[in-house]
Design an enzyme around this catalytic site. Structure first.
Site, PDB file in Angstrom:
ATOM      1  N   GLY A 175       0.654  -0.785  -0.015  1.00 48.45           N
ATOM      2  CA  GLY A 175      -0.082  -0.387   0.351  1.00 48.45           C
ATOM      3  C   GLY A 175       0.740   1.278   0.028  1.00 48.45           C
ATOM      4  CD  GLU A 232       1.548  -8.785   1.889  1.00 49.83           C
ATOM      5  OE1 GLU A 232       1.831  -9.747   1.388  1.00 49.83           O
ATOM      6  OE2 GLU A 232       0.293  -8.838   1.590  1.00 49.83           O
ATOM      7  N   PRO A 233       4.877  -4.605  -0.592  1.00 53.06           N
ATOM      8  CG  PRO A 233       6.524  -2.817  -0.492  1.00 53.06           C
ATOM      9  CD  PRO A 233       6.628  -4.255   0.156  1.00 53.06           C
ATOM     10  NE  ARG A 249       0.043   2.528  -5.844  1.00 55.86           N
ATOM     11  CZ  ARG A 249      -1.122   2.167  -6.257  1.00 55.86           C
ATOM     12  NH1 ARG A 249      -0.936   2.854  -8.120  1.00 55.86           N
ATOM     13  NH2 ARG A 249      -1.775   1.349  -6.300  1.00 55.86           N
ATOM     14  NE  ARG A 269      -2.794   2.328 -11.073  1.00 56.49           N
ATOM     15  CZ  ARG A 269      -3.237   4.140 -10.980  1.00 56.49           C
ATOM     16  NH1 ARG A 269      -2.914   4.902 -11.527  1.00 56.49           N
ATOM     17  NH2 ARG A 269      -3.641   4.305  -9.259  1.00 56.49           N
ATOM     18  CE1 TYR A 308      -8.665   0.722  -9.068  1.00 51.65           C
ATOM     19  CE2 TYR A 308      -6.890   0.561 -10.757  1.00 51.65           C
ATOM     20  CZ  TYR A 308      -8.284   0.261 -10.109  1.00 51.65           C
ATOM     21  OH  TYR A 308      -7.867  -1.273 -10.229  1.00 51.65           O
ATOM     22  CB  CYS A 312     -14.857   0.999 -30.402  1.00 52.80           C
ATOM     23  SG  CYS A 312     -15.815   2.327 -31.260  1.00 52.80           S
ATOM     24  CD  GLU A 313     -15.983   0.511 -23.381  1.00 56.38           C
ATOM     25  OE1 GLU A 313     -16.492   1.476 -22.567  1.00 56.38           O
ATOM     26  OE2 GLU A 313     -16.204  -1.086 -23.228  1.00 56.38           O
ATOM     27  CE1 TYR A 323      -1.426  -3.847  -8.840  1.00 55.77           C
ATOM     28  CE2 TYR A 323      -0.483  -1.754  -8.017  1.00 55.77           C
ATOM     29  CZ  TYR A 323      -1.208  -2.763  -7.598  1.00 55.77           C
ATOM     30  OH  TYR A 323      -0.389  -4.132  -6.411  1.00 55.77           O
TER      31      TYR A 323
END
Ligand code: LLP
Length: 411
Positions: free
Chosen positions: A224, A264-265, A267, A303, A307, A334-335, A363
């Site tokens: 985190g 346990e990172p 990122r 991402r 988010y 196509c969105e 990620y």
């Protein structure tokens, strides 16, 4: 602020990479990866602290090899990840945090000798039955959550993850019936923690519940650790974190001398070491907004869409510009929602320019998909000596279709 700024040298190197390997391409910097790994492993030097890398952030084998070489183990969340980890480290260095796992996955993990971290009371019972006279770890729901977006907050009261604190004693008893010892406890409050105090409070909570576990050997405080994405973001001060946490751990060791502490990172290790390099191929004035259309989309970097995440965007071809203009930076999916950034100030940009989505090492590629039937990006590593190695080739359209027909057994 991104970990580095574009210089003439970087611009030249990215331009060559684009020429040689095409775009879109994820580019990773070995020196930044190694710096991040060394920063972490240099913390808590006189304490029994172990570091795992959460491989969900990026699992390219060339990167995993480098992580393992710095002494890190792996935090994994599926049997597939655990199996991948076993190519690089011994099973004891793999921690498999299950989440709604199947019996089949459980049996496979047991057979492979991988450390299981169990996140539900019923799974603990099944594990104890299936693997008597063994050990395991349990994931606790600390009722403290944090994260950069509600979708990645995990330790909160209503979370799907972990075993309730008031079920710990019963967990110990159920396990003991089958001779199973709970030797580890684990938490992960969320990803991209916004308020470090929440992490510190959750650490305190874990230390305070430890006395309920007579066989405890390890406490895993999860990952985190945030990284700065916006220019105004301040980096997470790992030294300050160490200064506050180390005394807590030291005093805990006085009464529990045989316990190890794990983090346990993901990122923090990979995030700033990677960028997604893409080419602008369409510039379009839609009246109120000027769109820069790129050759990538949320299929490659989800991402921003998933988010509302900010990734700094740099025009690699016009990096020396002293003025900026406002653009909508759009993908080729196509969105209409396939937008990387809205009203974003970037150097004046024209069709053909290269743009880099910064801080995309974590990620990015692991969340990429073949939506719209497009190939995944290539991946390239810039080594510490400056040389370039392609670490994933781009699939051709024909290869994509061959795979589709083969997997669907279509003749
Ligand atoms: N440990 C566990 C049990 C986890 O579930 C995670 C991340 C980590 C460690 C590593 O967290 P980190 O240090 O990387 O924050 N896709 C999202 C992030 C999801 C994280 C899921 N779990 C994103 O792009 O921001």
């Amino acid at each position: 602020m991104p970990a580095f700024i574009i210089t003439q040298e970087v611009s030249n190197q990215y331009t060559e990479i684009a020429q040689q390997f095409g775009t879109p391409t994820y580019i990773y910097h070995e020196n930044l990866l190694n710096t991040n790994l060394k920063t972490l492993s240099g913390l808590f030097k006189d304490l029994p602290v172990k570091w795992l890398y959460a491989m969900k952030a990026n699992d390219n084998p060339h990167l995993l090899k480098r992580v393992a070489a710095q002494g890190f183990g792996f935090d994994t969340v599926s049997f597939e990840e655990a199996l991948l980890g076993s190519h690089f480290v011994v099973p004891e260095k793999i921690f498999y945090t299950e989440n709604n796992m199947t019996d089949g996955e459980m049996m496979a993990a047991i057979k492979a000798g991988i450390r299981l971290n169990i996140g539900s009371f019923t799974r603990l019972k099944k594990f104890a039955e299936a693997n008597p006279n063994s050990t395991c770890s349990i994931r606790i729901k600390p009722d403290i959550g944090d994260g950069h977006h509600s979708k990645v907050v995990t330790g909160n009261k209503d979370s799907k993850f972990g075993i309730r604190i008031d079920q710990i004693e019963e967990s110990v008893q159920v396990a003991a019936k089958f001779g199973v010892k709970i030797t580890g406890i684990h938490m992960h409050i969320g990803s991209g923690i916004k308020e470090p105090k929440n992490l510190l409070n959750a650490i305190d909570k874990m230390l305070s519940i430890a006395s309920q576990l007579p066989d405890l050997k390890s406490i895993n405080f999860g990952g985190g650790l945030p990284i700065p994405y916006l220019p105004a973001d301040k980096p997470f001060d790992v030294q300050e974190f160490e200064a506050i946490t180390a005394p807590k751990l030291k005093s805990f060791l006085e009464t529990h001398p045989n316990v190890e502490f794990w983090f346990e990172p993901g990122r923090y290790i990979m995030g700033n070491a990677g960028v997604l390099l893409s080419r602008v191929n369409t510039k379009k004035d839609q009246g109120n907004k000027v769109y820069l259309g790129t050759d990538t989309g949320f299929n490659h970097l989800v991402r921003p869409v998933m988010y509302d995440s900010y990734h700094h965007i740099v025009n690699v071809s016009n990096w020396q510009a002293t003025t900026v203009e406002k653009f909508e930076v759009a993908g080729n999916i196509c969105e209409s929602g396939d937008i990387f950034a809205s009203d974003r100030e970037i150097a004046p940009t024209e069709e053909g320019d290269l743009v880099a989505f910064m801080d995309a090492g974590a990620y990015g590629m692991t969340m990429a998909s073949a939506y719209n039937r497009r190939a995944l990006p290539a991946e390239v590593l810039i080594k510490e000596d400056g040389s370039v190695q392609q670490i994933r080739v781009r699939e051709t359209a024909e290869q994509m279709l061959d795979e589709l027909f083969s997997k669907t057994a279509y003749k």
